[in-house]
Write a protein that holds these residues in place. Structure first.
Motif, short mmCIF file in Angstrom:
data_model
loop_
_atom_site.label_atom_id
_atom_site.label_comp_id
_atom_site.label_asym_id
_atom_site.label_seq_id
_atom_site.Cartn_x
_atom_site.Cartn_y
_atom_site.Cartn_z
N GLN A 256 0.81 -1.18 0.00
CA GLN A 256 0.00 0.00 0.00
C GLN A 256 0.86 1.25 0.00
N ALA A 257 1.88 1.27 0.83
CA ALA A 257 2.73 2.45 0.91
C ALA A 257 3.38 2.74 -0.42
N LYS A 258 3.69 1.72 -1.19
CA LYS A 258 4.32 1.94 -2.49
C LYS A 258 3.44 2.79 -3.39
N ILE A 259 2.16 2.50 -3.40
CA ILE A 259 1.24 3.23 -4.27
C ILE A 259 1.05 4.64 -3.75
N ASP A 260 0.88 4.78 -2.44
CA ASP A 260 0.65 6.09 -1.85
C ASP A 260 1.89 6.98 -1.89
N ASP A 261 3.08 6.40 -1.69
CA ASP A 261 4.29 7.18 -1.55
C ASP A 261 5.04 7.44 -2.85
N ASP A 262 4.85 6.62 -3.85
CA ASP A 262 5.62 6.73 -5.09
C ASP A 262 4.67 6.93 -6.27
N PRO A 263 4.56 8.15 -6.79
CA PRO A 263 3.64 8.40 -7.89
C PRO A 263 3.99 7.65 -9.17
N THR A 264 5.19 7.15 -9.29
CA THR A 264 5.58 6.40 -10.49
C THR A 264 5.42 4.90 -10.30
N PHE A 265 4.98 4.48 -9.13
CA PHE A 265 4.91 3.05 -8.84
C PHE A 265 4.06 2.29 -9.85
N LEU A 266 2.91 2.81 -10.22
CA LEU A 266 2.03 2.07 -11.13
C LEU A 266 2.66 1.83 -12.49
N SER A 267 3.65 2.64 -12.86
CA SER A 267 4.33 2.40 -14.14
C SER A 267 5.18 1.13 -14.09
N LYS A 268 5.45 0.62 -12.90
CA LYS A 268 6.23 -0.62 -12.73
C LYS A 268 5.34 -1.85 -12.72
N VAL A 269 4.04 -1.63 -12.70
CA VAL A 269 3.08 -2.73 -12.67
C VAL A 269 2.70 -3.07 -14.10
N ARG A 270 2.58 -4.37 -14.38
CA ARG A 270 2.19 -4.79 -15.72
C ARG A 270 0.83 -4.19 -16.07
N ALA A 271 0.75 -3.62 -17.27
CA ALA A 271 -0.50 -3.00 -17.73
C ALA A 271 -1.65 -3.99 -17.67
N GLU A 272 -1.37 -5.25 -17.95
CA GLU A 272 -2.41 -6.28 -17.92
C GLU A 272 -3.05 -6.38 -16.53
N ASN B 106 -6.50 -1.38 -0.51
CA ASN B 106 -7.24 -2.54 -1.00
C ASN B 106 -6.54 -3.21 -2.17
N LEU B 107 -5.24 -2.98 -2.26
CA LEU B 107 -4.41 -3.63 -3.27
C LEU B 107 -3.17 -4.20 -2.59
N LEU B 108 -2.96 -5.49 -2.73
CA LEU B 108 -1.72 -6.09 -2.25
C LEU B 108 -0.70 -5.99 -3.38
N VAL B 109 0.55 -5.78 -3.02
CA VAL B 109 1.62 -5.69 -4.00
C VAL B 109 2.50 -6.92 -3.88
N ARG B 110 2.70 -7.58 -5.02
CA ARG B 110 3.58 -8.75 -5.06
C ARG B 110 4.75 -8.40 -5.96
N ASP B 111 5.96 -8.45 -5.43
CA ASP B 111 7.16 -8.20 -6.22
C ASP B 111 7.52 -9.44 -7.01
N ASN B 112 7.70 -9.28 -8.32
CA ASN B 112 8.06 -10.39 -9.20
C ASN B 112 9.57 -10.49 -9.36
N SER B 113 10.05 -11.64 -9.74
CA SER B 113 11.49 -11.86 -9.87
C SER B 113 12.11 -11.02 -10.98
N ASP B 114 11.30 -10.56 -11.94
CA ASP B 114 11.84 -9.75 -13.03
C ASP B 114 11.90 -8.26 -12.70
N GLY B 115 11.57 -7.89 -11.46
CA GLY B 115 11.62 -6.50 -11.04
C GLY B 115 10.29 -5.78 -11.18
N SER B 116 9.35 -6.40 -11.86
CA SER B 116 8.03 -5.79 -11.97
C SER B 116 7.22 -6.11 -10.72
#
Length: 103
Positions: free
Chosen positions: A1-17, A38-48
């Motif tokens: 959650q903090a990633k989305i709230d604190d980093d305005p560019t965070f969503l650009s790291k999430v797959r568009a799909e 209401n969004l959990l963030v899962r870090d993928n091995s490819d950095g996304s």
């Protein structure tokens, strides 16, 4: 959650799909409460990162609840990124077109 709230560019790291799937789910269910918590963030091995939607307590609201809270769509955490202004991918558009309301 903090990633989305604190980093305005965070969503650009999430797959568009991922964003498209959650946006379509929220639209179809009239989900009025897709805030960052209401969004959990899962870090993928490819950095996304992948997003996992949780808390569907405000989905499929009654007509009265929808009328009372329809302005809340603007509070959707997915709408803050540049991705929200992009059209759905051709693949997602095909999937939407293939949906059959009678099934």
């Amino acid at each position: 959650q903090a990633k989305i709230d604190d980093d305005p560019t965070f969503l650009s790291k999430v797959r568009a799909e991922d964003i498209e799937k959650i946006a379509l789910l929220d639209f179809a269910t009239l989900q009025m409460d897709r805030q960052a918590s209401n969004l959990l963030v899962r870090d993928n091995s490819d950095g996304s990162a992948s997003l996992v939607p949780i808390d569907a307590g405000n989905a499929l609201p009654s007509r009265k609840a929808f009328e009372a809270s329809r302005r809340m769509f603007g509070n959707n955490a997915l709408l803050v990124g540049a991705e929200a202004r992009k059209p759905f991918s051709p693949q997602m558009q095909q999937q939407i077109q293939a949906m059959d309301a009678d099934e």
